[in-house]
Scaffold this motif. Sequence first.
Motif, mmCIF file in Angstrom:
data_model
loop_
_atom_site.group_PDB
_atom_site.id
_atom_site.type_symbol
_atom_site.label_atom_id
_atom_site.label_comp_id
_atom_site.label_asym_id
_atom_site.label_seq_id
_atom_site.Cartn_x
_atom_site.Cartn_y
_atom_site.Cartn_z
ATOM 1 N N SER A 20 39.817 46.351 36.878
ATOM 2 C CA SER A 20 41.272 46.214 36.764
ATOM 3 C C SER A 20 41.765 47.291 35.823
ATOM 4 C CB SER A 20 41.644 44.834 36.234
ATOM 5 O OG SER A 20 41.647 43.913 37.299
ATOM 6 N N THR A 21 42.955 47.808 36.090
ATOM 7 C CA THR A 21 43.498 48.850 35.226
ATOM 8 C C THR A 21 44.913 48.491 34.815
ATOM 9 O OG1 THR A 21 44.577 50.188 36.951
ATOM 10 C CG2 THR A 21 42.210 50.556 36.602
ATOM 11 N N GLU A 51 48.922 46.944 30.309
ATOM 12 C CA GLU A 51 49.496 45.610 30.070
ATOM 13 C C GLU A 51 48.499 44.493 30.340
ATOM 14 O OE1 GLU A 51 49.562 47.318 32.769
ATOM 15 O OE2 GLU A 51 50.566 46.375 34.485
ATOM 16 N N ILE A 52 47.310 44.833 30.854
ATOM 17 C CA ILE A 52 46.387 43.777 31.306
ATOM 18 C C ILE A 52 45.407 43.378 30.197
ATOM 19 C CG2 ILE A 52 44.695 43.130 33.059
ATOM 20 C CD1 ILE A 52 47.557 43.757 34.094
ATOM 21 N N ILE A 84 50.147 40.943 30.046
ATOM 22 C CA ILE A 84 49.896 39.757 30.878
ATOM 23 C C ILE A 84 48.383 39.574 31.044
ATOM 24 C CG2 ILE A 84 52.048 39.931 32.192
ATOM 25 C CD1 ILE A 84 50.361 41.183 34.476
ATOM 26 N N LEU A 85 48.003 38.388 31.473
ATOM 27 C CA LEU A 85 46.571 38.129 31.680
ATOM 28 C C LEU A 85 46.110 38.754 32.994
ATOM 29 C CD1 LEU A 85 46.307 34.450 30.438
ATOM 30 C CD2 LEU A 85 45.130 36.444 29.452
ATOM 31 N N ASN A 86 44.866 39.121 33.007
ATOM 32 C CA ASN A 86 44.226 39.723 34.180
ATOM 33 C C ASN A 86 43.952 38.648 35.228
ATOM 34 O OD1 ASN A 86 42.587 41.086 35.962
ATOM 35 N ND2 ASN A 86 40.815 41.167 34.582
ATOM 36 N N SER A 87 44.631 38.700 36.338
ATOM 37 C CA SER A 87 44.255 37.764 37.410
ATOM 38 C C SER A 87 43.551 38.487 38.554
ATOM 39 C CB SER A 87 45.480 37.000 37.927
ATOM 40 O OG SER A 87 46.415 37.884 38.508
ATOM 41 N N ASN A 88 43.857 39.759 38.775
ATOM 42 C CA ASN A 88 43.276 40.459 39.930
ATOM 43 C C ASN A 88 41.749 40.458 39.927
ATOM 44 O OD1 ASN A 88 45.800 41.045 40.814
ATOM 45 N ND2 ASN A 88 45.746 43.224 40.342
ATOM 46 N N SER A 99 42.031 47.887 40.917
ATOM 47 C CA SER A 99 43.397 47.472 41.245
ATOM 48 C C SER A 99 44.364 48.105 40.272
ATOM 49 C CB SER A 99 43.530 45.941 41.254
ATOM 50 O OG SER A 99 43.486 45.422 39.954
ATOM 51 N N ALA A 100 45.543 48.404 40.797
ATOM 52 C CA ALA A 100 46.684 48.978 40.055
ATOM 53 C C ALA A 100 46.471 50.458 39.735
ATOM 54 C CB ALA A 100 46.973 48.185 38.783
ATOM 55 N N GLY A 101 47.541 51.068 39.251
ATOM 56 C CA GLY A 101 47.493 52.471 38.822
ATOM 57 C C GLY A 101 47.278 53.452 39.960
ATOM 58 N N ASP A 113 49.784 56.347 36.552
ATOM 59 C CA ASP A 113 48.850 55.992 37.623
ATOM 60 C C ASP A 113 47.728 57.025 37.711
ATOM 61 O OD1 ASP A 113 50.313 53.740 38.169
ATOM 62 O OD2 ASP A 113 51.552 54.702 39.697
ATOM 63 N N GLY A 115 48.312 47.064 42.465
ATOM 64 C CA GLY A 115 48.164 46.143 41.337
ATOM 65 C C GLY A 115 48.806 44.788 41.516
ATOM 66 N N ASN A 116 49.864 44.737 42.314
ATOM 67 C CA ASN A 116 50.514 43.432 42.466
ATOM 68 C C ASN A 116 49.506 42.433 43.028
ATOM 69 O OD1 ASN A 116 53.342 43.494 41.670
ATOM 70 N ND2 ASN A 116 53.479 45.163 43.161
ATOM 71 N N PRO A 117 49.445 41.258 42.414
ATOM 72 C CA PRO A 117 48.397 40.300 42.775
ATOM 73 C C PRO A 117 48.313 39.989 44.276
ATOM 74 C CG PRO A 117 49.423 39.623 40.742
ATOM 75 C CD PRO A 117 50.209 40.810 41.225
HETATM 76 P P1 AMP Z 1 50.753 49.000 39.332
HETATM 77 O O1 AMP Z 1 50.117 49.093 40.656
HETATM 78 O O2 AMP Z 1 49.918 49.564 38.234
HETATM 79 O O3 AMP Z 1 52.132 49.570 39.363
HETATM 80 O O4 AMP Z 1 50.922 47.457 39.063
HETATM 81 C C1 AMP Z 1 51.768 46.676 39.851
HETATM 82 C C2 AMP Z 1 51.986 45.318 39.232
HETATM 83 O O5 AMP Z 1 50.785 44.588 39.258
HETATM 84 C C3 AMP Z 1 52.415 45.374 37.772
HETATM 85 O O6 AMP Z 1 53.458 44.450 37.582
HETATM 86 C C4 AMP Z 1 51.184 44.967 37.034
HETATM 87 O O7 AMP Z 1 51.456 44.394 35.795
HETATM 88 C C5 AMP Z 1 50.516 44.009 37.982
HETATM 89 N N1 AMP Z 1 49.075 43.991 37.773
HETATM 90 C C6 AMP Z 1 48.291 45.067 37.718
HETATM 91 N N2 AMP Z 1 47.013 44.726 37.477
HETATM 92 C C7 AMP Z 1 47.000 43.387 37.368
HETATM 93 C C8 AMP Z 1 45.954 42.451 37.123
HETATM 94 N N3 AMP Z 1 44.695 42.827 36.923
HETATM 95 N N4 AMP Z 1 46.284 41.145 37.083
HETATM 96 C C9 AMP Z 1 47.568 40.756 37.282
HETATM 97 N N5 AMP Z 1 48.580 41.596 37.529
HETATM 98 C C10 AMP Z 1 48.307 42.908 37.566
#
Ligand code: AMP
Length: 409
Positions: free
Chosen positions: A182-183, A186-187, A199-203, A247-249, A256, A302-304
């Motif tokens: 996970s990246t 904020e995680i 926020i907490l890591n759910s992905n 996930s994310a970034g 990103d 990144g969106n769950p």
């Molecule tokens: P991003 O793709 O980096 O723009 O992230 C999109 C959204 O997904 C943002 O609102 C992030 O905070 C959320 N997000 C990214 N990684 C995680 C994660 N591991 N768990 C929960 N939400 C996440």
Amino acid sequence: MIPVEEALERILARVGVLGDEQVPLTRALRRVLAGSVVSSLDVTPWPNSSMDGYALRSADTRRASTTAPVRLSVSGRVAAGHVATRALGAGEAFRIFTGGPVPDGADSVIPQEDVSKDGGAIVVSRPVKTGDFIRPQGEDMRAGDGVLDRGRLLGPAEIGLLAALGRCQVRVLRRPRVGVLSTGDEIVDLGGHPGPGQILNSNTYSLMAQIDEAGGEPISLGVAADRLGDIEARLRWGLDCDLVISSAGVSVGEHDFVKAALERLGAEQHFWLVDMRPGKPIAFATIPSAGKRALPVFALPGNPVSAMVTFELFVRPALLRLGGHARLQRPMVRAIAEAPIANPGRRRGYLRVTLSVGEDSGYRARLTGDQSSGILRSMVAADGLAVVPGDTTVEAGGTVPVILLRDVR
Ligand code: AMP
Ligand code: MG
């Protein structure tokens, strides 16, 4: 931007089946058979009785009737696990029990409830057909029969069949080891306390569970900050996995860095944008490595919900391919929309729907509600993903194809 089908083609062209390993039969449930299985035995091994009754010669009963019954003297006994000590002769019957080997000389069995007893004899008042209540040798399998194909998912019945053939060890395909990163600055991972803006890591956890469900072995690579070096280092940690997911970034934001980190690891990118909603930015790359096959890497959004849905559409089939499954796709059903199912965007929608089974046994679909890609509760409610072309509304009563995510009760 490429269509989902094209993306999947590019993925599967670069993902091959892993090697195999031996496991005890008792650990083989949900594993995939590495080689086809040919029966080495006749099952059942010899003709045996399917009822508690009497083994006899059908010819002796040919003229039996209620008015002219036939008496046969009971002069032997075969329980399951035992064999008759001699052949059965004319005018004789042997007491026999379910699973007992049919004695030589007998060609049929009459159930005990169909005879009456008279001292040491039975009275038969109807003709018995040759072969009645006898399970022939090899009824289930014959030596030399191909009984299971390579790629077969082992369930309880397959395990029972392998046991019937005496296989206490089975060669199955190795479970793919899948690194999950996970990246995001904020995680905060489980166990930590989110500070301001965090926020907490759910992905990591939904993805690890999806991996497990698809037969893989998930390995967490932790959480990387939005820094190139951090992401690169953690991806490097996953290089000896069979597949890696982040996930994310992966969008076009200034924070990103996942694609750049992959580039630093020598990755070849095969696509980035796919025509779907949720989840447009999803990159697929392979990292070449000397002496072994290139490592497939998925950079998921990144969106769950986007992370879970892109996993479903792309990572799951890749994992199933790695694990040797013959079937890579979830079942697709047609459902009737209970209310309009609208996909207002230009991209093809994979919309979360709750399914029910109507009185006609057909599926009914209803949107789970708000389709925003941040709403995990909509995944909790989703039994399937309705596939709707861009700018299209399926009206109430219309039918829509749905990818079945789970059994519907
Ligand atoms: P991003 O793709 O980096 O723009 O992230 C999109 C959204 O997904 C943002 O609102 C992030 O905070 C959320 N997000 C990214 N990684 C995680 C994660 N591991 N768990 C929960 N939400 C996440
Ligand atoms: Mg981010």
